[in-house]
Design a protein around this motif. Structure first.
Motif, PDB file in Angstrom:
ATOM      1  N   GLU A   1       0.501  -1.010   0.219  1.00 18.76           N
ATOM      2  CA  GLU A   1       0.232  -0.095  -0.003  1.00 18.76           C
ATOM      3  C   GLU A   1       0.940   1.142  -0.130  1.00 18.76           C
ATOM      4  N   GLY A   2       0.505   1.959  -0.795  1.00 18.32           N
ATOM      5  CA  GLY A   2       1.727   3.292  -1.127  1.00 18.32           C
ATOM      6  C   GLY A   2       2.343   3.296  -1.243  1.00 18.32           C
ATOM      7  N   ASP A   3       3.146   4.290  -2.439  1.00 15.80           N
ATOM      8  CA  ASP A   3       4.101   4.450  -3.119  1.00 15.80           C
ATOM      9  C   ASP A   3       5.465   3.899  -1.912  1.00 15.80           C
ATOM     10  N   GLY A   4       6.112   4.182  -1.097  1.00 13.40           N
ATOM     11  CA  GLY A   4       6.871   3.777  -0.043  1.00 13.40           C
ATOM     12  C   GLY A   4       6.725   2.185   0.352  1.00 13.40           C
ATOM     13  N   MET A   5       6.083   1.371   0.100  1.00 17.96           N
ATOM     14  CA  MET A   5       5.862   0.022   0.503  1.00 17.96           C
ATOM     15  C   MET A   5       5.854  -0.444  -1.150  1.00 17.96           C
ATOM     16  N   LEU A   6       5.521   0.483  -2.192  1.00 19.98           N
ATOM     17  CA  LEU A   6       5.905   0.023  -3.765  1.00 19.98           C
ATOM     18  C   LEU A   6       7.287   0.293  -3.918  1.00 19.98           C
ATOM     19  N   GLU A   7       7.740   0.836  -3.365  1.00 14.91           N
ATOM     20  CA  GLU A   7       9.408   1.595  -3.429  1.00 14.91           C
ATOM     21  C   GLU A   7      10.064  -0.399  -3.152  1.00 14.91           C
ATOM     22  N   GLN A   8       9.723  -0.750  -1.828  1.00 13.76           N
ATOM     23  CA  GLN A   8      10.113  -2.096  -1.193  1.00 13.76           C
ATOM     24  C   GLN A   8      10.757  -3.369  -1.623  1.00 13.76           C
ATOM     25  N   TRP A   9       9.299  -3.771  -2.235  1.00 16.60           N
ATOM     26  CA  TRP A   9       9.025  -4.451  -3.194  1.00 16.60           C
ATOM     27  C   TRP A   9       9.351  -4.012  -4.660  1.00 16.60           C
ATOM     28  N   ARG A  10       9.789  -3.177  -4.824  1.00 26.71           N
ATOM     29  CA  ARG A  10      10.648  -2.948  -6.291  1.00 26.71           C
ATOM     30  C   ARG A  10      11.865  -3.458  -6.111  1.00 26.71           C
ATOM     31  N   LEU A  11      12.221  -2.480  -4.642  1.00 25.24           N
ATOM     32  CA  LEU A  11      14.073  -3.054  -4.421  1.00 25.24           C
ATOM     33  C   LEU A  11      13.928  -4.528  -4.684  1.00 25.24           C
ATOM     34  N   VAL A  12      13.391  -5.632  -4.206  1.00 22.25           N
ATOM     35  CA  VAL A  12      13.709  -6.676  -3.660  1.00 22.25           C
ATOM     36  C   VAL A  12      13.423  -6.980  -5.292  1.00 22.25           C
ATOM     37  N   HIS A  13      12.010  -7.080  -5.717  1.00 21.33           N
ATOM     38  CA  HIS A  13      12.036  -7.878  -6.966  1.00 21.33           C
ATOM     39  C   HIS A  13      13.576  -7.225  -8.288  1.00 21.33           C
ATOM     40  N   ASN A  14      13.881  -6.389  -8.211  1.00 23.48           N
ATOM     41  CA  ASN A  14      15.262  -5.695  -8.816  1.00 23.48           C
ATOM     42  C   ASN A  14      16.392  -6.938  -8.221  1.00 23.48           C
ATOM     43  N   ALA A  15      17.226  -7.193  -6.672  1.00 21.19           N
ATOM     44  CA  ALA A  15      17.776  -7.571  -6.004  1.00 21.19           C
ATOM     45  C   ALA A  15      17.617  -8.727  -7.178  1.00 21.19           C
ATOM     46  N   VAL A  16      16.592  -9.545  -6.845  1.00 20.84           N
ATOM     47  CA  VAL A  16      16.359 -11.354  -6.688  1.00 20.84           C
ATOM     48  C   VAL A  16      15.928 -11.125  -8.202  1.00 20.84           C
ATOM     49  N   VAL A  17      16.020 -10.754  -9.044  1.00 21.62           N
ATOM     50  CA  VAL A  17      15.245 -10.272 -10.586  1.00 21.62           C
ATOM     51  C   VAL A  17      15.955  -9.119 -11.489  1.00 21.62           C
ATOM     52  N   PRO A  18      17.765  -9.654 -11.905  1.00 23.32           N
ATOM     53  CA  PRO A  18      17.915  -7.964 -11.783  1.00 23.32           C
ATOM     54  C   PRO A  18      17.800  -7.818 -13.841  1.00 23.32           C
ATOM     55  N   PRO A  19      17.410  -9.126 -14.262  1.00 23.27           N
ATOM     56  CA  PRO A  19      17.527  -9.273 -15.641  1.00 23.27           C
ATOM     57  C   PRO A  19      15.844  -8.421 -15.568  1.00 23.27           C
ATOM     58  N   ALA A  20      15.334  -8.293 -15.121  1.00 29.08           N
ATOM     59  CA  ALA A  20      13.429  -8.048 -15.707  1.00 29.08           C
ATOM     60  C   ALA A  20      13.194  -6.856 -14.478  1.00 29.08           C
ATOM     61  N   ALA A  21      15.514  -6.095 -14.422  1.00 29.39           N
ATOM     62  CA  ALA A  21      14.364  -4.485 -13.505  1.00 29.39           C
ATOM     63  C   ALA A  21      13.311  -4.009 -13.269  1.00 29.39           C
TER      64      ALA A  21
ATOM     65  N   ARG B   1       3.980   0.565 -10.858  1.00 29.67           N
ATOM     66  CA  ARG B   1       2.799   1.011 -10.473  1.00 29.67           C
ATOM     67  C   ARG B   1       2.036  -0.137 -11.344  1.00 29.67           C
ATOM     68  N   VAL B   2       1.786  -0.287 -12.739  1.00 30.41           N
ATOM     69  CA  VAL B   2       1.518  -1.019 -13.484  1.00 30.41           C
ATOM     70  C   VAL B   2       1.309  -2.196 -12.749  1.00 30.41           C
ATOM     71  N   ARG B   3       2.181  -2.751 -12.377  1.00 33.23           N
ATOM     72  CA  ARG B   3       2.061  -4.289 -10.986  1.00 33.23           C
ATOM     73  C   ARG B   3       1.263  -4.120 -10.449  1.00 33.23           C
ATOM     74  N   ARG B   4       1.404  -3.240  -9.413  1.00 33.10           N
ATOM     75  CA  ARG B   4      -0.084  -3.249  -8.150  1.00 33.10           C
ATOM     76  C   ARG B   4      -1.248  -3.185  -8.010  1.00 33.10           C
ATOM     77  N   GLU B   5      -1.058  -1.954 -10.214  1.00 30.20           N
ATOM     78  CA  GLU B   5      -3.014  -2.271 -10.686  1.00 30.20           C
ATOM     79  C   GLU B   5      -3.589  -3.849 -11.323  1.00 30.20           C
ATOM     80  N   ARG B   6      -2.214  -4.728 -11.554  1.00 28.99           N
ATOM     81  CA  ARG B   6      -2.842  -6.064 -11.978  1.00 28.99           C
ATOM     82  C   ARG B   6      -2.856  -7.074 -11.496  1.00 28.99           C
ATOM     83  N   TYR B   7      -2.104  -7.089  -9.991  1.00 29.69           N
ATOM     84  CA  TYR B   7      -1.542  -7.758  -9.088  1.00 29.69           C
ATOM     85  C   TYR B   7      -1.698  -8.149  -7.939  1.00 29.69           C
TER      86      TYR B   7
END
Length: 155
Positions: A13-33, A40-46
Motif C-alpha cells: 500500500e502506498g509508494d513507500g511499500m511499492l518501492e520496497q517491493w520493487r527493490l526486492v524484485h530488482n535484487a532477486v531478478v536483475p534481468p527483469a528490473a 505501479r502498473v504491476r500494483r494495478e494488475r496483481y
C-alpha cells in the motif's frame, strides 16, 4: 525452538511499500528490473505483498489472479539472498498460495529465472514441475515456467 524473528507479510500500500517491493524484485531478478512506473502498473494488475522479519524487509511476493477456464494463477515468492535458507521463503510462498486459492485458483504457476538455482530448487521441493524454458525476444536470460495443480478439499 527457533531464533527466527516473526515473519509478517503485508499487502503493498502506498509508494513507500511499492518501492520496497520493487527493490526486492530488482535484487532477486536483475534481468527483469523494473522502474517505479512499471512497478505501479504491476500494483494495478496483481496482488503485491512485502515480507518483514520484525521491521526488516526480507522478501516480497506477487500473485497474478486466476484467469481463463482453468483458473490459472501465478504465485511468485522472492527472498533477498542474505535472508535465504531461514524459512522465510516458505512463509512468503504459503501466504501467496493461500491468496491464490482464496481467489479460486484451479492451477498455480510460477516463473523463475533459470540462473536462480535456489529459486528453482525451492519450487521443485514444493511440488512444481517444469513446463517450459524460454528466452524473451531480444533478451539473453532464460526463464522457467513451472506448474502446480491445486486441489480442493476432498480431492
Amino acid at each position: 525452538m527457533t531464533d527466527l524473528p516473526v515473519l509478517r507479510t503485508a499487502p503493498v500500500e502506498g509508494d513507500g511499500m511499492l518501492e520496497q517491493w520493487r527493490l526486492v524484485h530488482n535484487a532477486v531478478v536483475p534481468p527483469a528490473a523494473m522502474s517505479p512506473a512499471q512497478a505501479r502498473v504491476r500494483r494495478e494488475r496483481y496482488l503485491l505483498a512485502n515480507a518483514y522479519a520484525g521491521d526488516v524487509l526480507v522478501g516480497c511476493s506477487t500473485v497474478r489472479p486466476p484467469l481463463g477456464e482453468r483458473r490459472v494463477a501465478t504465485v511468485i515468492a522472492r527472498v533477498l539472498p542474505e535472508f535465504r535458507r531461514r524459512g522465510f521463503g516458505t512463509v512468503i510462498y504459503g501466504n501467496a498460495l493461500d491468496r491464490a486459492r482464496a481467489l479460486g485458483a484451479g492451477v498455480v504457476e510460477t516463473c523463475v529465472l533459470a540462473a536462480n538455482g535456489d529459486g528453482l530448487r525451492f519450487a521443485v521441493r514444493r511440488g512444481f514441475e517444469e513446463v517450459e524454458r524460454y528466452v524473451l525476444d531480444g533478451e539473453r536470460d532464460e526463464w522457467v515456467d513451472l506448474r502446480l495443480l491445486v486441489t480442493g478439499p476432498g480431492d
